[in-house]
Design a protein around this motif. Sequence first.
Motif: not given
Length: 434
Positions: A72-83, A101-105, A284-287, A290-292
Amino acid sequence: MADMRTILETKKRGGKLAPEEIACFVHGVYDGSVPDYQAAAFLMAVRLMGMDEAETAALTLEMARTGAQADLSAIPGVKVDKHSTGGVGDLTTLVAVPLCAACGVPVAKMSGRALGHTGGTLDKLAAIPGLRTDLSMEAFVRQVQRIGCAVIGQTGDLAPVDKALYALRDVTATVDSIPLIASSILSKKIAAGCDAILLDVKTGSGALMPTLEDSRRLAEEMVRIGKAAGKRVCALITDMDEPLGRLIGNALEVKEALGILRGEETGRARDLCLEVAARMVALGTGEAVAAARLRTKAALEEGRGFAKLCEMVAAQGGDVRALEETDRLPGARLRVPLRAQEDGCVSALAARDLGLASNALGAGRARKEDPIDYGVGIECCVRVGDRVRRGQTLLLLHANDEARVGPALELAAGAVRLAPEAPQPRPLLFGAVE
Ligand code: URA
């Protein structure tokens, strides 16, 4: 060179396997040199004698690197998955993925089909007319680059050893083993190439691990292994004693998810979707979480999650009109009520039995090649703790086939228990392991 008889002898006696022995087992399953009867014996020995952290990590990593790995290296940013470890009425992915995704992650997610009494995201998505989940890896990556999310079925060549072992576990009573569940889930997630993983570990009577103690051990084990593999990982331990949502069944859960994204539904399903999405955004963002939480809630309230789901469905060839006008989703001809036989308080809505009842109506498969009826399922008209009167509708079975109603009704009736007083409420979220 390790040999299978020595490996089995060691594990039978509760001994510790060396990484080369675990690699020998995994490669033997992959190339067919370990026959099913030896693989089954290995699984039972692990189920009974356990594995320590180092063995479980070695098994997971060997399974993850045997076969193909997604790039997935062609996708910029930290790619998140869930299970999720599996639930009933668990529509979380349908809401949390577009919200995140709507929050940019970016979310590049591979999902599975229904398993046992639990539902599968792939089957829920298949209830949306036209929607494709069999995208090529190139199309999958391009879609995430373009719109920020995609949910597809796992391609056959990722973690193929898990596929083989899972099929054996299913028929050899070896599913409920912490090292086997942890290695199964994480080998797939690691091979799927994401950078961060949010795990939703269910606990309660409808979960693979019913006790809180085992659920916590499973969560801790998976977080440890995921981190050892260089991933950002967080596990939530969440309730699966009663179904998560109000609706159980494929199109029904899509409808409830749409209701949440449109701001029309409140309750436990919405609360969990928001928490899962917030944790994914935080990973994904490291924030801070509470902010997320504030960001994901705003995305929900402003309709950006709904818009993102529409974008995803359109990108995967689905009919977006079915998201706006849900009558276009598959439905059921019959509504069969289950009524209270007496006054009382709902003390249990057993998730496992309701999952089985929904399957009996046709929402799941008895054999892997069976077709699914996407329109059927169960509507829970009450929740645990509600006071009810004799004759009140507790559940509504949505059915298409009269012949299936009797067995489903019997299972459903066994799932609902009434008592004079309400039970102690169970929390939705039992904790997070980071
Ligand atoms: N889900 C998986 O993918 N594997 C397991 O072993 C259990 C649940």
